[in-house]
Design a protein around this motif. Sequence first.
Motif, mmCIF file in Angstrom:
data_model
loop_
_atom_site.group_PDB
_atom_site.id
_atom_site.type_symbol
_atom_site.label_atom_id
_atom_site.label_comp_id
_atom_site.label_asym_id
_atom_site.label_seq_id
_atom_site.Cartn_x
_atom_site.Cartn_y
_atom_site.Cartn_z
ATOM 1 N N THR A 116 0.869 -1.179 0.000
ATOM 2 C CA THR A 116 0.000 0.000 0.000
ATOM 3 C C THR A 116 0.906 1.228 0.000
ATOM 4 O O THR A 116 2.090 1.119 0.332
ATOM 5 C CB THR A 116 -0.919 0.044 1.241
ATOM 6 O OG1 THR A 116 -0.119 -0.136 2.415
ATOM 7 C CG2 THR A 116 -1.991 -1.021 1.194
ATOM 8 N N ALA A 117 0.361 2.377 -0.349
ATOM 9 C CA ALA A 117 1.188 3.588 -0.419
ATOM 10 C C ALA A 117 0.330 4.825 -0.226
ATOM 11 O O ALA A 117 -0.891 4.791 -0.400
ATOM 12 C CB ALA A 117 1.874 3.660 -1.774
ATOM 13 N N TYR A 118 0.990 5.903 0.145
ATOM 14 C CA TYR A 118 0.360 7.221 0.143
ATOM 15 C C TYR A 118 0.677 7.779 -1.250
ATOM 16 O O TYR A 118 1.677 8.454 -1.456
ATOM 17 C CB TYR A 118 0.975 8.071 1.254
ATOM 18 C CG TYR A 118 0.337 9.420 1.493
ATOM 19 C CD1 TYR A 118 -0.765 9.862 0.767
ATOM 20 C CD2 TYR A 118 0.839 10.258 2.480
ATOM 21 C CE1 TYR A 118 -1.342 11.092 1.010
ATOM 22 C CE2 TYR A 118 0.275 11.500 2.735
ATOM 23 C CZ TYR A 118 -0.818 11.915 1.994
ATOM 24 O OH TYR A 118 -1.383 13.146 2.236
ATOM 25 N N GLU A 125 -0.421 10.023 -3.482
ATOM 26 C CA GLU A 125 -0.227 11.429 -3.857
ATOM 27 C C GLU A 125 1.128 11.922 -3.366
ATOM 28 O O GLU A 125 1.823 12.669 -4.058
ATOM 29 C CB GLU A 125 -1.326 12.317 -3.245
ATOM 30 C CG GLU A 125 -2.726 11.999 -3.733
ATOM 31 C CD GLU A 125 -3.425 10.941 -2.880
ATOM 32 O OE1 GLU A 125 -2.723 10.196 -2.150
ATOM 33 O OE2 GLU A 125 -4.654 10.859 -2.941
ATOM 34 N N MET A 126 1.502 11.482 -2.154
ATOM 35 C CA MET A 126 2.783 11.932 -1.608
ATOM 36 C C MET A 126 3.957 11.295 -2.355
ATOM 37 O O MET A 126 4.979 11.937 -2.579
ATOM 38 C CB MET A 126 2.862 11.618 -0.112
ATOM 39 C CG MET A 126 4.083 12.228 0.541
ATOM 40 S SD MET A 126 3.958 12.190 2.326
ATOM 41 C CE MET A 126 5.676 12.476 2.754
ATOM 42 N N GLU A 183 4.499 13.302 -5.524
ATOM 43 C CA GLU A 183 5.136 14.591 -5.248
ATOM 44 C C GLU A 183 6.621 14.410 -4.924
ATOM 45 O O GLU A 183 7.488 15.097 -5.447
ATOM 46 C CB GLU A 183 4.422 15.254 -4.067
ATOM 47 C CG GLU A 183 4.594 16.734 -4.026
ATOM 48 C CD GLU A 183 3.535 17.388 -3.156
ATOM 49 O OE1 GLU A 183 3.894 18.016 -2.167
ATOM 50 O OE2 GLU A 183 2.334 17.233 -3.474
ATOM 51 N N GLU A 238 10.444 15.418 -7.047
ATOM 52 C CA GLU A 238 11.638 16.057 -6.453
ATOM 53 C C GLU A 238 12.872 15.180 -6.628
ATOM 54 O O GLU A 238 13.945 15.661 -6.994
ATOM 55 C CB GLU A 238 11.463 16.193 -4.926
ATOM 56 C CG GLU A 238 10.651 17.341 -4.438
ATOM 57 C CD GLU A 238 10.367 17.200 -2.931
ATOM 58 O OE1 GLU A 238 11.220 16.657 -2.194
ATOM 59 O OE2 GLU A 238 9.284 17.630 -2.515
ATOM 60 N N ILE A 268 14.344 4.882 -2.916
ATOM 61 C CA ILE A 268 12.956 4.383 -2.922
ATOM 62 C C ILE A 268 12.625 3.752 -1.578
ATOM 63 O O ILE A 268 11.590 4.010 -0.972
ATOM 64 C CB ILE A 268 12.752 3.366 -4.071
ATOM 65 C CG1 ILE A 268 12.743 4.100 -5.415
ATOM 66 C CG2 ILE A 268 11.468 2.547 -3.887
ATOM 67 C CD1 ILE A 268 12.893 3.193 -6.619
ATOM 68 N N GLU A 313 12.815 6.739 1.244
ATOM 69 C CA GLU A 313 12.081 8.009 1.208
ATOM 70 C C GLU A 313 10.647 7.959 0.703
ATOM 71 O O GLU A 313 9.910 8.921 0.866
ATOM 72 C CB GLU A 313 12.867 9.032 0.381
ATOM 73 C CG GLU A 313 14.154 9.424 1.092
ATOM 74 C CD GLU A 313 14.865 10.585 0.422
ATOM 75 O OE1 GLU A 313 14.186 11.434 -0.178
ATOM 76 O OE2 GLU A 313 16.095 10.622 0.500
ATOM 77 N N LEU A 314 10.244 6.857 0.078
ATOM 78 C CA LEU A 314 8.879 6.846 -0.447
ATOM 79 C C LEU A 314 7.907 6.181 0.531
ATOM 80 O O LEU A 314 8.183 5.088 1.043
ATOM 81 C CB LEU A 314 8.832 6.125 -1.804
ATOM 82 C CG LEU A 314 9.594 6.779 -2.951
ATOM 83 C CD1 LEU A 314 9.325 6.027 -4.250
ATOM 84 C CD2 LEU A 314 9.243 8.249 -3.109
ATOM 85 N N PRO A 315 6.778 6.864 0.793
ATOM 86 C CA PRO A 315 5.791 6.299 1.717
ATOM 87 C C PRO A 315 5.035 5.112 1.106
ATOM 88 O O PRO A 315 3.921 5.247 0.607
ATOM 89 C CB PRO A 315 4.873 7.479 2.042
ATOM 90 C CG PRO A 315 5.046 8.427 0.918
ATOM 91 C CD PRO A 315 6.403 8.220 0.338
ATOM 92 N N ILE A 316 5.697 3.969 1.169
ATOM 93 C CA ILE A 316 5.143 2.705 0.662
ATOM 94 C C ILE A 316 5.328 1.688 1.781
ATOM 95 O O ILE A 316 6.357 1.707 2.469
ATOM 96 C CB ILE A 316 5.893 2.238 -0.607
ATOM 97 C CG1 ILE A 316 5.826 3.303 -1.709
ATOM 98 C CG2 ILE A 316 5.348 0.897 -1.125
ATOM 99 C CD1 ILE A 316 6.682 2.992 -2.935
ATOM 100 N N TRP A 317 4.341 0.808 1.950
ATOM 101 C CA TRP A 317 4.430 -0.209 3.008
ATOM 102 C C TRP A 317 4.115 -1.589 2.448
ATOM 103 O O TRP A 317 3.203 -1.747 1.624
ATOM 104 C CB TRP A 317 3.446 0.114 4.140
ATOM 105 C CG TRP A 317 3.787 1.412 4.797
ATOM 106 C CD1 TRP A 317 4.651 1.602 5.843
ATOM 107 C CD2 TRP A 317 3.304 2.719 4.436
ATOM 108 N NE1 TRP A 317 4.737 2.948 6.139
ATOM 109 C CE2 TRP A 317 3.932 3.650 5.295
ATOM 110 C CE3 TRP A 317 2.425 3.192 3.464
ATOM 111 C CZ2 TRP A 317 3.693 5.020 5.219
ATOM 112 C CZ3 TRP A 317 2.189 4.560 3.367
ATOM 113 C CH2 TRP A 317 2.816 5.453 4.251
#
Lengths: 147, 77
Positions: free
Chosen positions: A59-61, A63-64, A67, A71, A124, A127-131
């Motif tokens: 699962t992930a956020y 939209e974040m 963004e 960057e 990755i 820094e990426l909001p993934i779980w």
Amino acid sequence: MSNKKTASIFVSGPIPAQKIADDIQKHSAKTNIGAHSIFLGQIRADEINNTKVIAIEYTAYEEMVMEKMAEIREAFFAKYALTCMHIYHSLGRVAVGEICLFVFTSSAHRRDAIDACNEMVETIKKELPIWGKEICTDESTVWKQNN
Amino acid sequence: MEVQVIFFGSITDITLDNSVVIDGCVDINSLVQTLIERYPALANKKYFVAVNQKMVHENSKLKMGDTVALMPPFSGG
């Protein structure tokens, strides 16, 4: 920044091996490329508490992630002489033995592609909001932890 | 003043919900306090906070309609 893309990195379920082959093929038209570097993450059958991992559910956020990825992409193109960079990460359930992460960097000379690919994999994970939730043979679940 | 709070990863095992709307919290500290009253197990949990998709590392004011995310350590890849 012509290389800055905000397209989603997410693929529903496993990343098919055919997609990886097709993506390599697509780059034959870009004749300024002299090197590709590819990292593939595969779901491993870890043993946890006498049971075995059979899949990971991601699962992930989203939209974040998009963004943040814009960057990161900009920073990588500033740091490395890349021709292009493609990143795909699975969402949802991916079974053991299937591919969940595909990082593909290309450059004129090998060093930039290799170094950017390695750093991107670490970025990755950090820094990426993934779980990831590991699903075991007895249907018990354990939230994955990155080292 | 309402804000939307969204939960991810192992935090959802505690909240049993992906999101809630919380009223009357002026800043992040007071919001976290309110959340801990509602979900006591959150007190022992490690997580990052993002407001409108930007990570925040210290207390800051909230405004109407903000989206606050509680995110446990990442485990992608």
